[in-house]
Every structure is written in C-alpha cells, then in structure tokens.
Design a protein around this motif. Sequence first.
Motif: not given
Length: 84
Positions: A41-43, A66-73, A80-81
């Motif tokens: 949803e974020l992307i 067992g869950r995916w996690v990502v740091e928003r920044s 942005m790269d």
Amino acid sequence: MTGNKITVIYITVISLTRGDDLTAERKISLDLVWGAEAIGELIGRSSRITFHMLERGELPAKKVGGRWVVERSKLIAFFMDPAA
C-alpha cells in the motif's frame, strides 16, 4: 485498496556507552512498516506483487518472526535513488 490500514510501529532504541547516564542518552526512532500488504500500500502495489518483490530481494526489507518488515525511511530512500 479501500478499508485497509497501514501498520506503523515506532520503536525508540536507547544506546548507552561507558560513562553515559540517562541524561546523555542517544535515541534513535525507527518508523517500521509491517507486512507485505502494508508495504504494498505504501509503494502503490498489490500485496501479491509486493510479496513477490520481497521474496526476490527487490525491496530493502527483511523477515522477522515470519513477517516482512521495512523501515519507512529506507524504503523511501530506495525509491529516491536514481538507480532504483
């Protein structure tokens, strides 16, 4: 995706080094997004496509319990790269 919620968890990590006390603590805040659906949803992608991207290592995320996690920044920086 109507009706879905993005799960965001804020974690404060306190790092004390020798000689530090609580008045001199250094705090680092992490803005974590949990689960393929919330990341998608974020992307702006479906949870199915996002899960596929996560499994192939195409996103800067990891599995925790067992869950995916990502740091928003980090996710934002990834997109942005110019090479992304």
